[in-house]
Scaffold this motif. Structure first.
Motif, PDB file in Angstrom:
ATOM      1  N   LEU A  93      38.528  34.175  15.584  1.00 29.50           N
ATOM      2  CA  LEU A  93      37.517  33.670  14.653  1.00 29.50           C
ATOM      3  C   LEU A  93      37.566  32.148  14.651  1.00 29.50           C
ATOM      4  CD1 LEU A  93      35.497  34.415  12.367  1.00 29.50           C
ATOM      5  CD2 LEU A  93      37.451  34.578  10.812  1.00 29.50           C
ATOM      6  N   SER A  94      36.468  31.505  15.056  1.00 28.51           N
ATOM      7  CA  SER A  94      36.457  30.040  15.065  1.00 28.51           C
ATOM      8  C   SER A  94      35.350  29.504  14.184  1.00 28.51           C
ATOM      9  CB  SER A  94      36.219  29.466  16.460  1.00 28.51           C
ATOM     10  OG  SER A  94      36.713  30.292  17.452  1.00 28.51           O
ATOM     11  N   PHE A 117      24.376  42.805  15.212  1.00 22.53           N
ATOM     12  CA  PHE A 117      25.020  41.775  14.389  1.00 22.53           C
ATOM     13  C   PHE A 117      24.240  40.465  14.469  1.00 22.53           C
ATOM     14  CE2 PHE A 117      29.481  42.748  12.863  1.00 22.53           C
ATOM     15  CZ  PHE A 117      29.360  44.119  12.947  1.00 22.53           C
ATOM     16  N   LEU A 118      23.820  40.126  15.674  1.00 21.48           N
ATOM     17  CA  LEU A 118      23.099  38.856  15.842  1.00 21.48           C
ATOM     18  C   LEU A 118      21.747  38.888  15.157  1.00 21.48           C
ATOM     19  CD1 LEU A 118      24.056  37.942  19.509  1.00 21.48           C
ATOM     20  CD2 LEU A 118      24.754  36.763  17.398  1.00 21.48           C
ATOM     21  N   SER A 119      21.042  40.020  15.250  1.00 19.36           N
ATOM     22  CA  SER A 119      19.740  40.129  14.580  1.00 19.36           C
ATOM     23  C   SER A 119      19.916  40.049  13.065  1.00 19.36           C
ATOM     24  CB  SER A 119      19.049  41.453  14.916  1.00 19.36           C
ATOM     25  OG  SER A 119      18.980  41.619  16.295  1.00 19.36           O
ATOM     26  N   ALA A 120      20.914  40.743  12.558  1.00 18.97           N
ATOM     27  CA  ALA A 120      21.163  40.711  11.106  1.00 18.97           C
ATOM     28  C   ALA A 120      21.538  39.288  10.674  1.00 18.97           C
ATOM     29  CB  ALA A 120      22.265  41.685  10.737  1.00 18.97           C
ATOM     30  N   TRP A 121      22.313  38.612  11.520  1.00 14.45           N
ATOM     31  CA  TRP A 121      22.673  37.218  11.216  1.00 14.45           C
ATOM     32  C   TRP A 121      21.434  36.337  11.155  1.00 14.45           C
ATOM     33  CZ3 TRP A 121      25.688  33.928   9.010  1.00 14.45           C
ATOM     34  CH2 TRP A 121      25.491  32.566   9.251  1.00 14.45           C
ATOM     35  N   THR A 173      31.098  42.220  21.274  1.00 15.79           N
ATOM     36  CA  THR A 173      31.572  41.252  22.263  1.00 15.79           C
ATOM     37  C   THR A 173      31.316  39.861  21.671  1.00 15.79           C
ATOM     38  OG1 THR A 173      29.448  41.403  23.361  1.00 15.79           O
ATOM     39  CG2 THR A 173      31.181  42.811  24.199  1.00 15.79           C
ATOM     40  N   ASN A 174      31.234  38.843  22.484  1.00 12.92           N
ATOM     41  CA  ASN A 174      31.133  37.482  21.943  1.00 12.92           C
ATOM     42  C   ASN A 174      29.980  37.355  20.952  1.00 12.92           C
ATOM     43  OD1 ASN A 174      32.046  37.614  24.752  1.00 12.92           O
ATOM     44  ND2 ASN A 174      32.721  35.542  24.275  1.00 12.92           N
ATOM     45  N   LEU A 175      30.301  36.848  19.785  1.00 17.28           N
ATOM     46  CA  LEU A 175      29.288  36.658  18.746  1.00 17.28           C
ATOM     47  C   LEU A 175      29.230  35.183  18.396  1.00 17.28           C
ATOM     48  CD1 LEU A 175      29.881  39.285  15.907  1.00 17.28           C
ATOM     49  CD2 LEU A 175      28.066  39.290  17.619  1.00 17.28           C
ATOM     50  N   ILE A 231      34.485  35.577  17.891  1.00 18.44           N
ATOM     51  CA  ILE A 231      33.501  35.435  16.813  1.00 18.44           C
ATOM     52  C   ILE A 231      33.481  33.960  16.428  1.00 18.44           C
ATOM     53  CG2 ILE A 231      32.884  36.150  14.477  1.00 18.44           C
ATOM     54  CD1 ILE A 231      34.663  38.676  15.020  1.00 18.44           C
ATOM     55  N   ARG A 232      32.358  33.315  16.713  1.00 16.57           N
ATOM     56  CA  ARG A 232      32.273  31.877  16.442  1.00 16.57           C
ATOM     57  C   ARG A 232      31.196  31.617  15.387  1.00 16.57           C
ATOM     58  NH1 ARG A 232      30.762  28.775  21.249  1.00 16.57           N
ATOM     59  NH2 ARG A 232      29.777  30.700  21.945  1.00 16.57           N
ATOM     60  N   ILE A 233      31.527  30.766  14.444  1.00 18.15           N
ATOM     61  CA  ILE A 233      30.569  30.426  13.395  1.00 18.15           C
ATOM     62  C   ILE A 233      30.460  28.908  13.362  1.00 18.15           C
ATOM     63  CG2 ILE A 233      30.024  30.654  10.935  1.00 18.15           C
ATOM     64  CD1 ILE A 233      31.675  33.201  10.870  1.00 18.15           C
ATOM     65  N   GLN A 234      29.240  28.405  13.455  1.00 18.50           N
ATOM     66  CA  GLN A 234      29.102  26.944  13.505  1.00 18.50           C
ATOM     67  C   GLN A 234      27.904  26.434  12.709  1.00 18.50           C
ATOM     68  OE1 GLN A 234      28.811  26.235  17.740  1.00 18.50           O
ATOM     69  NE2 GLN A 234      26.615  26.647  17.780  1.00 18.50           N
ATOM     70  N   TYR A 235      28.047  25.228  12.189  1.00 14.47           N
ATOM     71  CA  TYR A 235      26.990  24.545  11.429  1.00 14.47           C
ATOM     72  C   TYR A 235      26.456  25.382  10.278  1.00 14.47           C
ATOM     73  CZ  TYR A 235      27.204  22.031  15.827  1.00 14.47           C
ATOM     74  OH  TYR A 235      27.669  21.364  16.935  1.00 14.47           O
ATOM     75  N   VAL A 236      27.335  26.093   9.595  1.00  9.72           N
ATOM     76  CA  VAL A 236      26.910  26.881   8.436  1.00  9.72           C
ATOM     77  C   VAL A 236      27.641  26.342   7.209  1.00  9.72           C
ATOM     78  CG1 VAL A 236      26.763  29.183   7.413  1.00  9.72           C
ATOM     79  CG2 VAL A 236      26.625  28.914   9.905  1.00  9.72           C
ATOM     80  N   ASN A 237      26.888  25.871   6.214  1.00 11.97           N
ATOM     81  CA  ASN A 237      27.513  25.363   4.997  1.00 11.97           C
ATOM     82  C   ASN A 237      27.423  26.405   3.890  1.00 11.97           C
ATOM     83  OD1 ASN A 237      27.966  23.005   6.372  1.00 11.97           O
ATOM     84  ND2 ASN A 237      26.138  21.988   5.557  1.00 11.97           N
TER      85      ASN A 237
END
Ligand SMILES: *[C@@H]1O[C@H](CO)[C@@H](O)[C@H](O)[C@H]1NC(C)=O
Ligand SMILES: *[C@@H]1O[C@H](CO)[C@@H](O)[C@H](O)[C@H]1NC(C)=O
Ligand SMILES: *[C@@H]1O[C@H](CO)[C@@H](O)[C@H](O)[C@H]1NC(C)=O
Length: 388
Positions: free
Chosen positions: A150-151, A51-55, A78-80, A114-120
């Motif tokens: 999900l944050s 998942f991280l590589s694809a991201w 696990t933690n993403l 699952i944390r998502i940050q600084y993505v517009n």
């Protein structure tokens, strides 16, 4: 031969432009499927790395990019952390398969799953898929720091639709520091006994819309915390749960502000609260310009409640101000004895209008409490409110 070399040179010179063109029109080249990054989707292997590589590839793409979590598979992660800023001008995450959490004993550290940050410019579409937090392995541990599913932190122009989140260990969706977000057709489903499983927790965010969604949770369906403004909640079904809450605000004498909140055409079914404002004594700041209207109630314990003594009965001489709050068009039934509880310390311009709340138990009558109140209560309001 010379011609061929010339041809290759010319092609070589132009092809980057051609590729870029393809990217811009969103050909397959800009679609990143977690399976191509080694995900197994068998529900047992840890697919976090894939998942991280694809991201990473999605985030680094030019133009608009899509991350695909394909259907008919279960992905254990696990933690993403999906972190920007991204080169991609917009990102679409398609959750078509199931994302599942490991049981508590296999968790790594961290409050967020699952944390998502600084993505517009992010869109998440959960059509066909879902996220399950395996919360049943956590709920018995009340003192544990149970993770949020999900944050979002610092994500502007966010759109989340048709997403289903079940069995969260802690809160389901947290929104912090975001400007412009729309959540529609979100389904949240955790049992009433699951501790602190807020549906949405919003803080320090502006222009947020939650609409056409169903929230079943063990805590607040929606909690609007300090720094939330211009929040619209429309056509949301809440229950079981603790209602839609402004606050709690002002904990540990903090200065907090919530304003411009518009909750319209929502239903509360078997919830402990309906429209709730809760502030701790000793805080400063305000909760103001808030409208709750067209609210259906069924078997709600405290349908309308302002609690300015939240967490304590200790007398202090300061309180957050609660101003310009309108409750209009509340219909339905109350499971408790007090349908309207206005326990104010510092509240002004509170309006109650077109309210008809009766007991859900036959033969019972409901009443109202009103203290330190300044505002206008229409004579037609049922139950009758007399203020001291
Ligand atoms: C919220 O609703 C109000 C009233 O309908 C509207 O004026 C405002 O634009 C809405 N805000 C957002 C962020 O959609
Ligand atoms: C309120 O929401 C319901 C769906 O939850 C919808 O059917 C109805 O038309 C809405 N009413 C108004 C007046 O917006
Ligand atoms: C609330 O009840 C009144 C009658 O008591 C009715 O006229 C009105 O349409 C109802 N409103 C809603 C939103 O159900």
């Amino acid at each position: 031969m010379k011609n061929l070399i010339a041809c290759i040179l010319i092609l070589g010179f132009f092809s980057p432009c051609i590729c870029q063109r393809w990217n811009l029109v969103g050909t397959k080249k800009n679609t990143f499927n977690v399976m191509e990054y080694g995900a197994r989707g068998d529900g047992k292997s840890d697919d976090s790395h894939a998942f991280l590589s694809a991201w990473k590839s999605t985030c680094a793409a030019k133009g608009a990019a899509t991350l695909v979590i394909p259907p008919q598979k279960k992905f254990l992660v696990t933690n993403l952390l999906f972190s920007g800023p991204c080169k991609a001008t917009s990102i679409h995450i398609k959750i078509q398969g199931k994302i599942i959490a490991p049981p508590k004993k296999s968790w790594k550290s961290g409050l967020g799953w699952i944390r998502i940050q600084y993505v517009n410019g992010l869109t998440i579409d959960g059509t066909g898929g879902g996220i399950d937090g395996y919360g049943s392995t956590w709920w018995s541990c009340i003192s544990c720091l149970r993770p949020i599913v999900l944050s979002f932190h610092s994500c502007n122009d966010l759109s989340v639709r048709k997403l289903k989140i079940t069995n969260s260990p802690g809160g389901h969706i947290a929104i912090n520091g975001c400007y412009g977000a729309k959540f529609s057709n979100v389904v949240i489903d955790s049992p009433a006994h699951s501790p602190n499983t807020d549906g949405f927790d919003i803080s320090a965010s502006k222009n947020i819309v939650i609409e056409d969604s169903t929230i079943q949770a063990g805590d607040d369906c929606i909690a609007l915390n300090g720094g939330s403004s211009y929040i619209n909640v429309t056509r949301v079904f809440c229950g079981p749960g603790h209602g839609i809450s402004i606050g709690s605000l002002g904990k540990h004498n903090s200065h907090e502000i919530v304003e411009e909140v518009y909750v319209r055409n929502c239903s509360f079914i078997d919830t402990t609260n309906g429209a709730r404002i809760k502030t701790f004594p000793g805080g400063s700041g305000y909760a103001r310009k808030i409208i709750f209207e067209q609210i259906q109630l069924k078997n709600v314990y405290n349908p309308i409640i302002i609690d300015q003594h939240y967490g304590s009965q200790v007398a202090t001489n300061s309180a957050l101000q609660v101003n310009d709050v309108t409750y209009r068009g509340f219909n339905g039934t109350c499971a408790g004895d007090i349908a309207i509880d206005l326990d104010c310390m510092d509240c002004f311009n509170i309006v109650l209008d077109q309210i008809n709340i009766v007991s859900s138990q036959k033969r019972n009558k409901v009443s109202a409490i009103c203290k330190n109140f300044h505002g206008k209560i229409d004579d037609s309001v049922v139950p009758k409110v007399s203020c001291k």
